[in-house]
Every structure is written in C-alpha cells, then in structure tokens.
Design a protein around this motif. Structure first.
Motif, PDB file in Angstrom:
ATOM      1  N   LEU A  87       3.461  17.812  -5.149  1.00 56.98           N
ATOM      2  CA  LEU A  87       4.357  18.727  -5.856  1.00 56.98           C
ATOM      3  C   LEU A  87       3.667  19.351  -7.071  1.00 56.98           C
ATOM      4  CD1 LEU A  87       7.713  16.722  -5.740  1.00 56.98           C
ATOM      5  CD2 LEU A  87       7.059  18.685  -4.331  1.00 56.98           C
ATOM      6  N   LYS A  88       2.920  18.540  -7.832  1.00 61.00           N
ATOM      7  CA  LYS A  88       2.262  19.042  -9.031  1.00 61.00           C
ATOM      8  C   LYS A  88       1.141  20.016  -8.696  1.00 61.00           C
ATOM      9  CE  LYS A  88       3.354  15.325 -12.261  1.00 61.00           C
ATOM     10  NZ  LYS A  88       3.959  16.256 -13.257  1.00 61.00           N
ATOM     11  N   VAL A  89       0.400  19.734  -7.626  1.00 62.89           N
ATOM     12  CA  VAL A  89      -0.653  20.666  -7.208  1.00 62.89           C
ATOM     13  C   VAL A  89      -0.044  21.987  -6.756  1.00 62.89           C
ATOM     14  CG1 VAL A  89      -2.429  21.088  -5.479  1.00 62.89           C
ATOM     15  CG2 VAL A  89      -2.341  18.885  -6.649  1.00 62.89           C
ATOM     16  N   ALA A  90       1.079  21.891  -6.017  1.00 62.31           N
ATOM     17  CA  ALA A  90       1.755  23.126  -5.592  1.00 62.31           C
ATOM     18  C   ALA A  90       2.225  23.933  -6.801  1.00 62.31           C
ATOM     19  CB  ALA A  90       2.937  22.772  -4.690  1.00 62.31           C
ATOM     20  N   LEU A  91       2.760  23.226  -7.822  1.00 63.46           N
ATOM     21  CA  LEU A  91       3.214  23.928  -9.022  1.00 63.46           C
ATOM     22  C   LEU A  91       2.034  24.536  -9.769  1.00 63.46           C
ATOM     23  CD1 LEU A  91       5.389  24.681 -11.061  1.00 63.46           C
ATOM     24  CD2 LEU A  91       5.137  22.395 -12.081  1.00 63.46           C
ATOM     25  N   ALA A  92       0.928  23.810  -9.874  1.00 61.97           N
ATOM     26  CA  ALA A  92      -0.253  24.347 -10.566  1.00 61.97           C
ATOM     27  C   ALA A  92      -0.791  25.579  -9.854  1.00 61.97           C
ATOM     28  CB  ALA A  92      -1.330  23.262 -10.646  1.00 61.97           C
TER      29      ALA A  92
ATOM     30  N   LEU B  58       0.830  -1.203   0.000  1.00 62.97           N
ATOM     31  CA  LEU B  58       0.000   0.000   0.000  1.00 62.97           C
ATOM     32  C   LEU B  58       0.865   1.255   0.000  1.00 62.97           C
ATOM     33  CD1 LEU B  58      -2.938   0.985   0.115  1.00 62.97           C
ATOM     34  CD2 LEU B  58      -2.732   1.027   2.606  1.00 62.97           C
ATOM     35  N   HIS B  59       1.960   1.227   0.773  1.00 64.46           N
ATOM     36  CA  HIS B  59       2.871   2.367   0.804  1.00 64.46           C
ATOM     37  C   HIS B  59       3.537   2.573  -0.553  1.00 64.46           C
ATOM     38  CE1 HIS B  59       6.800   4.351   1.478  1.00 64.46           C
ATOM     39  NE2 HIS B  59       6.115   5.087   2.340  1.00 64.46           N
ATOM     40  N   ASP B  60       3.932   1.457  -1.184  1.00 62.34           N
ATOM     41  CA  ASP B  60       4.571   1.564  -2.493  1.00 62.34           C
ATOM     42  C   ASP B  60       3.640   2.183  -3.515  1.00 62.34           C
ATOM     43  OD1 ASP B  60       6.808   0.396  -1.420  1.00 62.34           O
ATOM     44  OD2 ASP B  60       6.354  -1.606  -2.172  1.00 62.34           O
ATOM     45  N   ILE B  61       2.346   1.830  -3.425  1.00 58.80           N
ATOM     46  CA  ILE B  61       1.379   2.341  -4.391  1.00 58.80           C
ATOM     47  C   ILE B  61       1.081   3.807  -4.149  1.00 58.80           C
ATOM     48  CG2 ILE B  61      -1.034   2.189  -5.114  1.00 58.80           C
ATOM     49  CD1 ILE B  61      -0.858  -0.807  -4.730  1.00 58.80           C
ATOM     50  N   GLN B  62       0.797   4.153  -2.905  1.00 58.85           N
ATOM     51  CA  GLN B  62       0.273   5.487  -2.620  1.00 58.85           C
ATOM     52  C   GLN B  62       1.322   6.504  -2.215  1.00 58.85           C
ATOM     53  OE1 GLN B  62      -2.936   5.194   0.183  1.00 58.85           O
ATOM     54  NE2 GLN B  62      -4.316   4.237  -1.295  1.00 58.85           N
ATOM     55  N   GLY B  63       2.406   6.036  -1.555  1.00 56.54           N
ATOM     56  CA  GLY B  63       3.379   6.999  -1.034  1.00 56.54           C
ATOM     57  C   GLY B  63       3.996   7.865  -2.117  1.00 56.54           C
ATOM     58  N   HIS B  64       4.558   7.222  -3.147  1.00 58.32           N
ATOM     59  CA  HIS B  64       5.211   7.981  -4.218  1.00 58.32           C
ATOM     60  C   HIS B  64       4.201   8.837  -4.975  1.00 58.32           C
ATOM     61  CE1 HIS B  64       7.901   8.910  -7.528  1.00 58.32           C
ATOM     62  NE2 HIS B  64       6.986   8.453  -8.377  1.00 58.32           N
ATOM     63  N   THR B  65       3.030   8.241  -5.268  1.00 55.69           N
ATOM     64  CA  THR B  65       2.021   8.972  -6.036  1.00 55.69           C
ATOM     65  C   THR B  65       1.551  10.222  -5.307  1.00 55.69           C
ATOM     66  OG1 THR B  65       1.265   6.927  -7.059  1.00 55.69           O
ATOM     67  CG2 THR B  65      -0.244   8.783  -7.122  1.00 55.69           C
ATOM     68  N   LEU B  66       1.268  10.093  -4.033  1.00 56.04           N
ATOM     69  CA  LEU B  66       0.781  11.246  -3.264  1.00 56.04           C
ATOM     70  C   LEU B  66       1.848  12.337  -3.174  1.00 56.04           C
ATOM     71  CD1 LEU B  66      -1.140   9.449  -0.381  1.00 56.04           C
ATOM     72  CD2 LEU B  66      -2.108  10.632  -2.359  1.00 56.04           C
ATOM     73  N   HIS B  67       3.114  11.927  -3.080  1.00 62.88           N
ATOM     74  CA  HIS B  67       4.185  12.922  -3.039  1.00 62.88           C
ATOM     75  C   HIS B  67       4.250  13.686  -4.360  1.00 62.88           C
ATOM     76  CE1 HIS B  67       7.901  14.772  -1.714  1.00 62.88           C
ATOM     77  NE2 HIS B  67       8.512  14.374  -2.839  1.00 62.88           N
ATOM     78  N   VAL B  68       4.139  12.965  -5.492  1.00 62.76           N
ATOM     79  CA  VAL B  68       4.161  13.622  -6.799  1.00 62.76           C
ATOM     80  C   VAL B  68       2.940  14.525  -6.959  1.00 62.76           C
ATOM     81  CG1 VAL B  68       4.074  13.224  -9.285  1.00 62.76           C
ATOM     82  CG2 VAL B  68       5.519  11.789  -7.848  1.00 62.76           C
ATOM     83  N   VAL B  69       1.773  14.023  -6.505  1.00 66.30           N
ATOM     84  CA  VAL B  69       0.562  14.835  -6.598  1.00 66.30           C
ATOM     85  C   VAL B  69       0.714  16.139  -5.816  1.00 66.30           C
ATOM     86  CG1 VAL B  69      -1.852  14.946  -5.848  1.00 66.30           C
ATOM     87  CG2 VAL B  69      -1.008  12.940  -7.080  1.00 66.30           C
TER      88      VAL B  69
END
Length: 393
Positions: free
Chosen positions: A206-211, A193-204
């Motif tokens: 950063l991208k939301v902050a950039l948007a 579960l961490h492998d699936i969600q941890g990286h994705t949520l971190h990228v999300v």
C-alpha cells in the motif's frame, strides 16, 4: 537421570513369542505325558514338540518360508509315524503348529495351502483302518481327538500372528503421532512466518503504491516530503521484517532449552523411543539458546531418518550431545538443517560434530569456556555420553 520404561515393539514381540511358546510347551508336555504308552512313543512325541517349538522361535526372527519347511517336514513325519504306527493321537500337535505358521507366512494362495494340509491329514487318517484295523466308530473317535489336538495347537500358534499384528499397528500409530507432532511444529512455524511477513508485506504494498502515486504528480514540496516519508517507513518495515524472519528461521523466538528438552521427550515417547536425559551442570544461558536449536533439529532428524529405539541426551555447562541407535546403513544423509546450524555454532566460537558409528549416530555441539579453547576440555560431553551409552548397554 530419568528413564522412559515403556516396552518397545521389539520387546513386545519377544514377550508375545515367549508367552505363546510357554503355552505350547505346557500343552505339548501334557499331551506327551498322557498319550505316550512306552518310552519310544514319548520320544517320538517329544521330537515333534521340540521341532515345533524351535520353528516358532526361529520364525519369530526370520520370516522366510525356508525356515518353516524343514520343521513342517519333520513334524509331518512324526505325525504319520505316530498315527499309523504308535497310535498316538496327540502327534498332530506339532504339524498343526508349524502348518499354521506356514499358511500365515504365505503372501498368496493361503486357502489352497490350508486345503492341501487338511487333505494330507485326511489321507493319513483314512489309512488308519489299514494299519491299525480300526472299526468305523474307533476311526471317528480317533479323527475327532486328532482334530481337537490340531485345532488347539493352531489356535495357540495364531496368537503369535494376532499379537504381532497388534504390535505393528501400535508401532505405526506411534510413528504417525510422531509425524503429526513434527507436522504441527511446521504449521506453527508457518503461522509465525505468516504473522511476521503477511501484514508487513501488505502495508509495504500500500505504501509503495501511495509513493508511486505521489511521485507521479507534479511533485510539489509536500508530495515529495510525503513520498520520502512513506518510502522511509517502507525501508524500516522491510528491515524489521528481515530481522524478525531471521529470528524465526534460527528458532530464537521464545526458544527455551528446558522447553525443548520436554518437547523432545514427548516426541520420542510418542514414537515409542526410550529417552534418557543426563544433566552434568547447569547450562550457561549464553549458549542455551543455540543448544536448544541443535536439540530441536536433531530430534526432527531422528524421527524422520532413523529407526531408533533409544536416545541419550547429555548436557554440560557449555555443550549438548545426543546419541541414538537405529542409524540407517549406507552413506550419511546430508542434514541441511544441521549444516546451517554448524555455521552458526562456528560463528559463535563452538564446534558441531555429526558422526555415525555402526548403528549409532552422534550429534554434539560444544562451546569452550570464556578464554579457553575447545581442546582444553579434558572430559568432553561426547566422552560423557559415550561412557553412559556403553554402560546402558
């Protein structure tokens, strides 16, 4: 069909009592033969020995002190009569056996009870010169012989308690291993579960902050296009993460029915549970995945909620049935994992049955053949399992 032949803790306890009883019987019979001079001496010693053996076997299944008290009284009377009237020194064998069990069963005051029983023995021995007219030397030899017989009976009887403690520790160890195996599975699930969600949520993040940063500018055409592109990627990432999380929650990733069967067998073996697997047909690959999920969830429930000693797993082309003994009394515990699986099984056109009969618990998932209804099967997987379960008994 393969059977796990390891002895259960109950079998080991019975074997322990049987071995100790045999040793006590042989020793007691030898004492009766060598010490009895007339027939009523032999009868008296036999009564004491039979009472002691009966008490040992009865106390193996009933741990109440009330079971031991009558045996202690009878053997004490036999001992007193045997010592003071018949001068049969081996009469101390019976009360030593029952007295040892009595002291071991006391939750408290064991030392005081031991001193009391020894004190009563000393009183009876001290009365021997008055009833038998023994000299001091004869009293000493009689006392030593009586003590040796009593110690022999006490040591042999103590083996029951020692072996019972070892069996209890073995059972606790196996249950700890089973709990550890379940914990390892949970850790594996958490890691996935961490492998699936941890990286994705971190990228999300950063991208939301950039948007947000891009949208906070004067919003030229390039900024709007880039912000739109970043938000689109966030949308896709979130959708992909939701799908992968659903797959993990439903145990669809790398799930294999054969692997689940092997894993269930290893878990049951670690818990000291005998398991048998019967394959009537090759399982349809279209339902193998969901049947594996049912098996995994049922295995966890048996280890957590039952006191099982035997489990039988039956597989047909489009069904699985797991039946176990040791079901707890009282209302059936709500098994939320199986409740969620029932909804998935129904969505796929199948049926999941969970029911208890006395101490047996049945979990069965069945799917109809393509173009048939569940009622078309004249010989269901639960019928097959029930017959096999009755035959095994």
């Amino acid at each position: 069909m393969s059977e796990q032949t390891e002895a259960t803790p109950r079998d080991l306890r019975r074997l322990n009592v049987s071995v100790v009883t045999a040793a006590l019987s042989a020793t007691g019979a030898l004492l009766v033969i060598t010490d009895a001079e007339v027939w009523w001496h032999a009868l008296l010693l036999a009564i004491g020995l039979a009472t002691a053996l009966f008490t040992v076997n009865r106390s193996a299944t009933d741990e109440r002190l009330t079971v031991l008290v009558p045996g202690l009284v009878v053997t004490a009377v036999v001992w007193a009569v045997g010592i003071l009237v018949a001068e049969t020194l081996s009469a101390s064998f019976g009360p030593a056996i029952v007295g040892t069990l009595f002291v071991q069963r006391l939750p408290r005051h064991r030392r005081a009870a031991t001193v009391l029983l020894i004190g009563l023995g000393v009183v009876v021995l001290a009365a021997m010169p008055l009833t038998l007219g023994l000299s001091p030397f004869e009293l000493l030899t009689h006392s030593v012989a009586t003590a040796c017989v009593a110690i022999t009976g006490s040591v042999l009887t103590s083996l029951v308690q020692v072996m019972s403690g070892l069996v209890d520790e073995l059972e606790r160890s196996r249950r700890r291993e089973a709990d550890l195996a379940v914990s390892r599975e949970r850790v594996r699930f958490a890691g996935d579960l961490h492998d699936i969600q941890g990286h994705t949520l971190h990228v999300v993040k950063l991208k939301v902050a950039l948007a947000r940063k891009l949208l906070g500018r004067d919003q030229g055409r390039q900024d709007r296009e880039r912000a739109d592109r970043e938000l689109g990627e966030v949308y896709e990432l979130v959708g992909d993460t939701i799908s992968r999380t659903k797959e993990l929650a439903h145990a669809q990733r790398r799930l294999n029915l054969s692997a689940e069967l092997e894993n269930a067998g290893n878990l049951f073996e670690a818990a000291g549970i005998r398991v048998s697997v019967e394959r009537r047909n090759e399982v349809d690959p279209r339902v193998g995945e969901i049947l594996g999920q049912v098996l995994r969830e049922t295995t966890t429930n048996i280890l957590r909620h039952a006191q099982a000693e035997r489990v039988r797993i039956t597989l047909t082309e489009r069904g699985i049935s797991i039946i176990n003994d040791g079901a707890r009394t009282g209302p059936v515990t709500e098994l939320r994992g199986l409740a969620a699986l029932r909804a998935r099984v129904i969505d796929l056109g199948g049926e999941l049955v969970v029911e208890r009969s006395d101490e047996d618990f049945l979990t069965e998932a069945t799917f109809p053949a393509p173009g048939a209804s569940l009622s078309d099967d004249s010989d269901t997987v639960s019928d097959i399992t029930a017959r096999s379960w009755r035959d095994a008994r």
